[in-house]
Design an enzyme around this catalytic site. Structure first.
Site, short mmCIF file in Angstrom:
data_model
loop_
_atom_site.label_atom_id
_atom_site.label_comp_id
_atom_site.label_asym_id
_atom_site.label_seq_id
_atom_site.Cartn_x
_atom_site.Cartn_y
_atom_site.Cartn_z
N ASP A 208 0.71 -1.24 -0.05
CA ASP A 208 0.12 0.04 0.08
C ASP A 208 0.87 1.22 -0.05
O ASP A 208 0.66 2.18 0.68
CB ASP A 208 -0.93 -0.19 1.06
CG ASP A 208 -1.66 1.11 1.37
OD1 ASP A 208 -2.15 1.69 0.19
OD2 ASP A 208 -2.13 1.63 2.21
N GLU A 452 2.96 -8.46 7.23
CA GLU A 452 1.70 -9.12 6.93
C GLU A 452 2.10 -10.22 5.61
O GLU A 452 1.30 -9.64 4.79
CB GLU A 452 0.76 -7.78 6.57
CG GLU A 452 0.30 -7.17 7.78
CD GLU A 452 -0.84 -6.45 7.30
OE1 GLU A 452 -1.50 -6.66 6.63
OE2 GLU A 452 -1.27 -5.41 8.35
N TYR A 505 -7.02 -3.03 12.63
CA TYR A 505 -7.66 -1.71 12.09
C TYR A 505 -9.18 -2.04 12.46
O TYR A 505 -10.12 -1.97 11.54
CB TYR A 505 -7.47 -1.38 10.72
CG TYR A 505 -5.85 -0.99 10.27
CD1 TYR A 505 -5.65 0.33 10.39
CD2 TYR A 505 -5.19 -1.72 9.83
CE1 TYR A 505 -4.57 0.83 10.11
CE2 TYR A 505 -3.88 -1.39 9.70
CZ TYR A 505 -3.45 -0.05 9.91
OH TYR A 505 -2.03 0.21 9.62
N GLU A 541 0.80 -1.75 14.29
CA GLU A 541 -0.16 -0.78 13.38
C GLU A 541 -1.27 -0.55 13.98
O GLU A 541 -2.09 -1.57 14.22
CB GLU A 541 -0.05 -1.23 12.11
CG GLU A 541 1.05 -0.89 11.10
CD GLU A 541 0.99 -1.39 9.34
OE1 GLU A 541 -0.15 -1.27 9.24
OE2 GLU A 541 1.87 -1.83 8.87
C1 GCB Z 1 -1.42 -2.25 6.58
C2 GCB Z 1 -0.17 -2.18 6.01
C3 GCB Z 1 0.19 -0.88 5.74
C4 GCB Z 1 -0.94 -0.37 5.16
C5 GCB Z 1 -2.00 -0.17 6.26
C6 GCB Z 1 -3.50 0.79 5.59
O1 GCB Z 1 -1.98 -3.30 7.25
O2 GCB Z 1 0.92 -2.85 6.75
O3 GCB Z 1 1.08 -0.99 4.67
O4 GCB Z 1 -0.69 0.96 4.51
O5 GCB Z 1 -2.30 -1.38 6.53
O6 GCB Z 1 -3.42 1.84 5.86
O7 GCB Z 1 -4.28 -0.15 5.13
#
Ligand code: GCB
Length: 647
Positions: A208, A452, A505, A541
């Protein structure tokens, strides 16, 4: 597993293992520094540039563009180095270009470098993305597979061939990603001429961030004598008030040479010395290297001067190289991360090398601004998501006491074909290069071998077991991790890591809009992972996108308020779990950054707490308050840092 018990014996064993590992690598990769015996010539500035837009991207090789001046083989444009080329022009085909691009620069070399046969001249590229070939005056001198890491070649004999000619450097760089590159990608050709123009193809990627390309870090010419310090390895320890610097110096160009090693404190006073190429320097009343906000004088660095003297029938050569050395230890228990035997809590960020116009190009102004922002918000650490950052950034971390989780470019390993031997072998090579480059940085406390990956796939177990064991053999003094996604229930690599890193997330990619699920789901995540592996956990994260200036109350996704509440809801859970086994929290992300175009990205990823131009969103103030509170609770701060408002 690293153990804090019996540190003395353990460290000595580590040291030998590290030296053995260093021997497996062909040569060292010391950062080029000026000294009384070494000169450095920076080639930053404008280079000539052409993208090879021929259908097979092979015209440059067919027509041997490296054999003459680039401007004689076709039109060229100005291209700054270092910088990504993608955002420099108004041409969309260059922004999204896939294939070979060509850079060229003529350099006037000091006469002494040519006349003095006792001088080695080396070209060094800090990094170029992704595959590079380098020619000097039309002769190929090296090629390198992979971005984000440096490579170099000796060029003295070539520039001496015809001293009347300037030295012409040509570098071809190809950004194509395949299933065997790191990160992996794939090229897809689409032949349906009813829907796509002839020859249409796309680069698929599984990560990403924008696949910026070009010469991203400085290109240098530097000199050493022909007998020179090729590598230095240091491993540090301490007992009570006495520091230990275990070191080894590797020499190239002579079988016998005399060495003088002098360790100096910040004021230039000698605190220990030796005339052996390897050994232990003892430092009485040691000043340990401490993280920012954990001690009143963080980032203390000694200078280790290595002076090499070699003689042949005609003359005596001396080479001098000075390495900054921070004396500190790192260890892990089942619930804690210890720096200098004291618990360390990561309150920091994930970053990207990314900014307007430059893309991933190295830029001192940006680096210094970012460090000021990190310190302003009270961050004590970051992860180099998702690839190794410039060495100059790690040097800043050493000096400022910012703790680093050093990640290799193993991001987006999702396709089962990327678990085959060819990919694994390349991944092992990249870890070799990374450890060789960064092993002496006090700030680097852990290696991350991937982000990941599809770690539930059957081949993942062998792949990660091999990779992690290899990394531990390369450097037994640092823990190793890879970063997992919270919903991989059966994570095949987790049993091999020292620290569990988890990305999640909640109320974003799952249950969008439902902020109320965060406490429960985050708590369940921690309990599941700790219950299963009994290893300390970093929330590596978490976050939410916020388009700066978008507001709503009650909070809605993509507003600054929603981002704030996501963070605050997570913080409540972190506060409960950090009393047990959670050892850190790293926000995703420090700043907004560019991505490929897609329906979930609004001109890039907006999960930054700062905008791409480094202005704070509301979330930055939430983090600032929290991080200073954590620092006041867990660190030993001088009075002037206790109240960040006075900064
Ligand atoms: C993740 C990734 C990261 C992305 C982020 C997102 O898990 O490790 O590279 O940018 O989520 O914002 O989706």
């Amino acid at each position: 597993m690293l153990s804090p018990e019996r540190p003395g014996l353990f460290r000595v064993l580590c040291l030998f293992a590290l030296f053995e590992a260093a021997c497996l690598l062909d040569t060292g990769m010391l950062f080029p520094r000026e000294s009384s015996s070494r000169e450095v010539k920076e080639l930053s500035g404008l280079w000539s540039f052409r993208a090879d837009k021929s259908p097979d991207r092979n015209q440059g090789f067919d027509k041997a563009w490296y054999k003459s001046r680039l401007r004689e083989t076709g039109p060229v444009i100005d291209m700054p180095v270092p910088a990504s080329y993608n955002d420099i022009t108004q041409d969309p085909t260059l922004r999204d270009f896939i294939g070979w691009v060509w850079y060229e620069r003529e350099v006037v070399v000091p006469a002494r470098w040519i006349t003095d046969e006792g001088t080695r001249v080396v070209i060094r590229v800090g990094s170029a993305h992704y595959y590079s070939i380098v020619w000097v005056n039309g002769v190929k001198v090296t090629e390198h597979n992979g971005g984000h890491l440096p490579f170099e070649a000796e060029v003295g004999s070539l520039i001496r061939k015809d001293p009347t000619q300037p030295c012409r450097i040509t570098i071809a760089v190809n950004n194509t990603l395949t299933l065997e590159t790191l990160p992996p990608g794939s090229i897809q050709h689409i032949d349906d001429i009813t829907k796509y123009p002839k020859g249409f193809f796309v680069q698929n990627i599984y990560f990403d961030f924008f696949n910026y390309a070009g010469i991203h870090r400085p290109v240098l010419l530097y000199t050493t004598p022909t007998t020179y310090v090729d590598d230095i390895t240091v491993v540090t320890d301490f007992l009570d008030n006495t520091g230990q610097v275990n070191y080894k110096v590797s020499v190239q160009g002579a079988t016998t040479a005399r060495v003088k090693v002098t360790l100096m404190d910040k004021d230039g006073h000698c605190v220990a010395s030796s005339t052996e190429p390897f050994g232990v320097l003892k430092v009485v009343d040691v000043n340990l290297w401490w993280p920012y906000l954990m001690h009143e004088s963080p980032g203390y660095l000694y200078s280790m001067e290595v002076r090499l003297m070699a003689a042949n029938e005609r003359s005596t050569h001396e080479d001098v190289y000075t390495l900054p050395v921070g004396i500190r230890t790192v260890s892990v228990t089942s619930t804690q991360f210890l720096i200098n035997k004291k618990p360390f809590y990561f309150h920091g960020v994930n970053k990207h090398e990314d900014s307007d116009i430059r893309g991933k190009g190295f830029d001192w102004s940006l680096i210094v601004k970012d460090f000021n922002l990190l310190k302003w918000m009270g961050a004590n650490s970051f992860r180099t998501s998702h690839y190794p950052y410039a060495e100059e950034i790690l040097q800043m971390c050493d000096r400022h006491g910012i703790v680093v989780i050093d990640e290799c470019p193993g991001v987006g390993i999702k396709d089962i074909r990327s678990f085959r031997n060819a990919s694994l072998n390349h991944h092992l090579d990249v870890m070799d290069e990374l450890v060789r480059r960064d092993k002496n940085h006090a700030s680097v406390v852990m290696w991350s071998v991937a982000n990941e990956p599809a770690s539930e796939m059957p081949p993942a177990e062998f792949y990660f077991k091999t990779l992690i064991q290899h990394t531990k053999a390369l450097d037994p003094t640092r823990p190793v991790t890879y970063v997992s996604n919270s919903h991989y229930a059966r994570d095949k690599g987790a049993p091999y890591v020292d620290v569990i890193c988890i990305n999640s997330y909640f109320s974003w990619y799952h249950d969008p809009g439902h902020l109320e699920v965060i406490p429960l789901q985050l708590n369940t995540q921690f309990e599941n992972w700790y219950g299963k592996y009994q290893k300390p956990i970093i929330q590596s994260e978490y976050g939410a996108d916020a388009v700066p200036g978008l507001h709503s109350d009650p909070p809605m996704m993509f507003t600054e308020e929603y981002q704030k509440v996501v963070l605050q809801s997570c913080h409540d859970v972190f506060d409960q779990k950090r009393k047990q086994y959670v050892i850190g929290e790293l926000i995703w992300n420090f700043a907004d950054f560019m991505t490929a175009q897609g329906i979930t990205r609004v001109v890039g990823n907006k999960k930054g707490v700062f905008t791409r131009q480094r202005q704070p969103k509301a979330a930055a103030f939430i983090l600032k308050e929290r991080y200073w509170r954590l620092a006041n609770e867990t660190g030993r701060l001088p009075p002037w840092t206790k109240y960040p408002c006075s900064l």
